[in-house]
Design a protein around this motif. Sequence first.
Motif, PDB file in Angstrom:
ATOM      1  N   LEU A 506     -49.094   6.973 -34.231  1.00 53.23           N
ATOM      2  CA  LEU A 506     -49.512   7.495 -32.922  1.00 53.23           C
ATOM      3  C   LEU A 506     -48.517   7.052 -31.870  1.00 53.23           C
ATOM      4  N   LEU A 507     -48.017   8.009 -31.080  1.00 55.12           N
ATOM      5  CA  LEU A 507     -47.074   7.711 -29.995  1.00 55.12           C
ATOM      6  C   LEU A 507     -47.598   8.324 -28.705  1.00 55.12           C
ATOM      7  N   THR A 508     -47.655   7.500 -27.635  1.00 57.82           N
ATOM      8  CA  THR A 508     -48.093   8.003 -26.334  1.00 57.82           C
ATOM      9  C   THR A 508     -47.541   7.123 -25.232  1.00 57.82           C
ATOM     10  N   ASP A 509     -47.442   7.707 -24.033  1.00 56.68           N
ATOM     11  CA  ASP A 509     -47.012   6.920 -22.870  1.00 56.68           C
ATOM     12  C   ASP A 509     -48.102   6.868 -21.800  1.00 56.68           C
ATOM     13  N   GLY A 510     -49.332   7.318 -22.156  1.00 57.26           N
ATOM     14  CA  GLY A 510     -50.392   7.380 -21.151  1.00 57.26           C
ATOM     15  C   GLY A 510     -51.689   6.760 -21.630  1.00 57.26           C
ATOM     16  N   GLN A 511     -52.754   7.115 -20.951  1.00 57.41           N
ATOM     17  CA  GLN A 511     -54.080   6.598 -21.253  1.00 57.41           C
ATOM     18  C   GLN A 511     -55.020   7.762 -21.526  1.00 57.41           C
ATOM     19  N   SER A 512     -55.953   7.534 -22.429  1.00 51.78           N
ATOM     20  CA  SER A 512     -56.848   8.595 -22.845  1.00 51.78           C
ATOM     21  C   SER A 512     -57.800   8.981 -21.711  1.00 51.78           C
ATOM     22  N   ASN A 529     -58.534   4.203 -47.294  1.00 52.91           N
ATOM     23  CA  ASN A 529     -57.163   3.674 -47.463  1.00 52.91           C
ATOM     24  C   ASN A 529     -56.144   4.416 -46.594  1.00 52.91           C
ATOM     25  N   ILE A 530     -56.520   4.657 -45.365  1.00 51.98           N
ATOM     26  CA  ILE A 530     -55.628   5.290 -44.377  1.00 51.98           C
ATOM     27  C   ILE A 530     -55.327   4.256 -43.304  1.00 51.98           C
ATOM     28  N   THR A 531     -54.058   4.005 -43.041  1.00 49.92           N
ATOM     29  CA  THR A 531     -53.645   3.041 -42.015  1.00 49.92           C
ATOM     30  C   THR A 531     -53.049   3.777 -40.824  1.00 49.92           C
ATOM     31  N   LEU A 532     -52.940   3.038 -39.708  1.00 45.61           N
ATOM     32  CA  LEU A 532     -52.426   3.641 -38.474  1.00 45.61           C
ATOM     33  C   LEU A 532     -51.576   2.626 -37.730  1.00 45.61           C
ATOM     34  N   SER A 533     -50.417   3.045 -37.281  1.00 41.99           N
ATOM     35  CA  SER A 533     -49.564   2.251 -36.387  1.00 41.99           C
ATOM     36  C   SER A 533     -49.439   2.998 -35.070  1.00 41.99           C
ATOM     37  N   SER A 534     -49.290   2.254 -33.988  1.00 47.36           N
ATOM     38  CA  SER A 534     -49.231   2.872 -32.655  1.00 47.36           C
ATOM     39  C   SER A 534     -47.979   2.425 -31.928  1.00 47.36           C
ATOM     40  N   VAL A 535     -47.475   3.318 -31.085  1.00 47.12           N
ATOM     41  CA  VAL A 535     -46.274   3.061 -30.293  1.00 47.12           C
ATOM     42  C   VAL A 535     -46.600   3.364 -28.843  1.00 47.12           C
ATOM     43  N   GLY A 540     -46.869   2.793 -18.271  1.00 44.72           N
ATOM     44  CA  GLY A 540     -48.068   3.587 -18.027  1.00 44.72           C
ATOM     45  C   GLY A 540     -48.970   3.726 -19.236  1.00 44.72           C
ATOM     46  N   ALA A 541     -48.512   3.273 -20.403  1.00 42.13           N
ATOM     47  CA  ALA A 541     -49.303   3.420 -21.627  1.00 42.13           C
ATOM     48  C   ALA A 541     -50.462   2.428 -21.644  1.00 42.13           C
ATOM     49  N   ASP A 542     -51.541   2.804 -22.329  1.00 39.37           N
ATOM     50  CA  ASP A 542     -52.713   1.932 -22.486  1.00 39.37           C
ATOM     51  C   ASP A 542     -52.413   0.948 -23.615  1.00 39.37           C
ATOM     52  N   VAL A 543     -51.712  -0.141 -23.271  1.00 41.21           N
ATOM     53  CA  VAL A 543     -51.237  -1.091 -24.265  1.00 41.21           C
ATOM     54  C   VAL A 543     -52.403  -1.744 -24.987  1.00 41.21           C
ATOM     55  N   GLN A 544     -53.427  -2.087 -24.250  1.00 39.94           N
ATOM     56  CA  GLN A 544     -54.569  -2.780 -24.859  1.00 39.94           C
ATOM     57  C   GLN A 544     -55.252  -1.894 -25.916  1.00 39.94           C
ATOM     58  N   LEU A 545     -55.494  -0.643 -25.603  1.00 41.05           N
ATOM     59  CA  LEU A 545     -56.135   0.268 -26.541  1.00 41.05           C
ATOM     60  C   LEU A 545     -55.253   0.487 -27.767  1.00 41.05           C
ATOM     61  N   LEU A 546     -53.962   0.736 -27.561  1.00 43.33           N
ATOM     62  CA  LEU A 546     -53.075   1.046 -28.675  1.00 43.33           C
ATOM     63  C   LEU A 546     -52.893  -0.170 -29.591  1.00 43.33           C
TER      64      LEU A 546
END
Length: 987
Positions: A506-512, A529-535, A540-546
């Motif tokens: 997942l890549l984003t520069d904003g907040q949901s 067995n599905i993993t997720l990495s965030s960028v 301006g990105a929601d760092v805490q959520l990601l």
Amino acid sequence: MGLQFKEPLFLLLLVPLAVFAMWMWRTKLQLTGTRKALAVGLRTVILLLLVLSLSGVQWYVTLEQKAIYYVVDRSASMPSDKAYGQWLKASSDAKAKDDQVGVIATGLDAIVERSLSPQHLNGFSFTGQINGQFSNLAQGLQLAGSMMPEQAAPRVVLVTDGSENVGDMLRQGKLMKDKGIPVDILPLSGPAKKDVAIDSLKLPEKLYQGEKYALEITIASTFAGTGELRIYEENQEISKQTVTVERGENRFALQSLAKEAGFHRYRAELYFAEDEQAENNTGYAFSRVTGPPKVLVVEGVPGSSGNIESVLKSSFIGYEVIPPEMLSRDMANYAAYDSIILNNVSATRISGPQMDMIETAVASYGIGLVMLGGEDSYGMGGYFKTPIEKALPVYMDLQGKREIPSLGLILVIDRSGSMDGGKLELAKEAAMRTVELMREKDSVGVVAFDSTPWWVVEPQKLTDRKKVLEQIQSIQPAGGTEIYTAVDEAYQRMLKVEAQRRHIILLTDGQSATNQSYEQLTSNMLKHNITLSSVAVGEGADVQLLESLAKMAKGRFYYTNDQSTLPAIFSREAVMMARTYIVDQPFVPALGQTGDWNGLFGDGVPKINAYVAVTPKETAEVALMSPEPDPLLARWQYGSGRSVAWTSDITGKWSGDWISWERFSSVFSQIIKWTFPQFQASPFTLSSRLEGNAAKLELKSSQSGLKGDVHASITDDTLGRTELQLTPTAPGEYESQMTVQKPGVYLAKIDVKDAADPDKSAAGFTTGFVIPYSPEYRIHPADSGAKLKQLAELTGGRLLSLDRPEEVFQGAVHPKRQPHDMAAALLIAALLLWLLDIAVRRLSIPWDRAAILWTAFRPGRRRLQPEPSAVAAGLERLQQRKRRAAGLQRAAQQSAGSGTTLLERGASAARSADGAGSGAAASAPAGQASAPSGAGGAASPPRAGGGAASMPQGPASAASPAAPGTQPDAAEQTMNRLLAAKNRRRR
């Protein structure tokens, strides 16, 4: 309107033309009367038209319309456009209705701000972008001269302060004079400024470590005052002192010590409170300090470089250890080192421009490069398809050598409006690089989201890689940001993907825009067995959520303010999912292409516990390899430099036996020294001087009898590269020239090609030169007033003033002729008259009969009936001819009894009639009977052509004897007259 001739000397042909016309008239031609006059006249006119065509006759109209281009100097030395903006508008208000005005802006280059138009300049403003670091007035004049219309009287108004430093406006003025374009001058000068500037900064180009040297600074000032002078070596301040300057030139000297070997850049800066122009407050210089080599060690894990530091210390090699975030963004700083070591450094911590500089340092300037392995190096570090991979002797992917678990990957990319520009472009590049790293058995999907998710690439096997890349490239920014819906959509589709490992990035520069239950979503993902990495990109990105998303989904979180690291992050994530890149089976390395390193490993080598699997490049030398076989130690030549890849670590975690090996220090010191630049000595001295916007480089060699071509590779601080071939001007001396756009220190790699093998270098070294700030900012520019006045006088222009803008359109207009060529029309007319001349001489037309026929059969009119009197006259003539024919018949019958003599006389008369020609025979009356042929009364058949017509008319003629040699009778005389008339008519 009038006539003019381009070649008037051809008009002298009119004299022989007149003589020729008189000769034709007096000559006895076959033609007479009107036809003769018409033929002579036509020939005379044709020749006249040809003479006029040769003389280049033109008709012209005189134009008094004006066309004026304002050429405005927009260089840095000019005052603000407020000083002349109103003048431009006021002067255009004085123009006539049909006059045209246009505006050209000039600096280093020239552009048309507004084309010629009858409209006034009210509301006009400058919008074009030009390089104002230099003044090239000749360029603006040339552009204006080339765009002048032919139907107007041209004029150029030059608005400038006259501080020309590129080109020659007087030379261009001569060309304007030849074109008939006068140049008016509006001289401007800004208010006097309080200005202090560094004219020069000098120090020895070559120094030895520990040598004392003097920095010489020359300062020019327009006022007396006190300020601060600071001196920097690289970006480290080495001196700070208060200086007092007087008006004019001031000189200062500073003593210093050359402490560290390498290429060093120096910078001097001035700080004066009263200074009104800061662009000329910086000066540059450089020097190369000769001494022991120096190595830059970049470590990914703090404190992990102790073993390599011990190697460098034991070999008396100077070094500096820094984290990757401290890498310089200035190309000149990399030239201070002989080699660069990347110790287990992730590519996500090195920006794109920094990677480009390291690659350029190796390829162009011979700086060495060594990469040491670890969990964050090579493919595991995200170096796939990076500039550093280009410089290393190995590929980061395995290229199908071993079985890798199948991967199902879905990329969730923010395409909201805030991603517009560089962010989204780099995100697409990152996605494409990740796709290129995957294999055909892997599955990939790409979903872009703003307020709603949109499937760019439906999850599918990677069988058509080209199509997938094209679909990714089509993503465009739009809308807001809604993260949960996009991640949930990716999760639902991932459930249907069949792969051994399934991962979402997942890549984003904003907040949901909404706050949903991400805990339940990630819990469901882990169950399958599905993993997720965030960028997270930018502040301006929601760092805490990601970050919490990545943690809950057993993935990795990345935060970056440098969007150029996105491709490295994505490729690292793709590789991290394939843990088989790390081979953790102990083995003893096998020897490969050791070359001159054979002595290092001749007594055997210790075992290795683990390494990062890579693929050797085609021309690389693999010195040590694993059983797979994978390269453990590989090297190659890359451009001017050398690079080495060691795929195990250097901390002892994977290579404990090597660290404890007694030959470890000597072996690794030799490996590092192999990467040092091959040419240390500098047989050349490079100097430069600025001439306009061109730097003239002069190279002098201390070696006699140098053979081979000399090439220079020039690099500025933005990695712009210029390749030059230097031309010999004297024994051991070379020169060349390059165009520059900005001041600063330029690195130069000098190569002397081997005369026997041009692909090899016989000698080479790295040096540099300084381009000072633009002459636009010089305090003492040359006096330009006299030059501007000379330009105006040369072209017939005037010196204008700000007080009288209406002067531009005043004064006499230089009328301009607009010619129209007549040669083609004259030649066409001559051709048509020539055809008429042929008709007059060759055709005889009975114009009186033609007129009667035209009158009788003219279209639109009823055909005329003959008059009764004309009909009666015609009948009377027919009766007369009938009676005459009957008389001839009786005469023939009466003469039948005269026997053979009369018959012979008739035959002789017939022969005479035949000799008169077919014309007389044709004139006999149709249907006339022939005379009897003999006394027996047997009539002979009629003779062709009616021979009876030659018989004498009337009884009296028939009774007289026709002896041979007598005169023709009346019928024969009539026939002869008809033949003569017919022949005359033919002529």
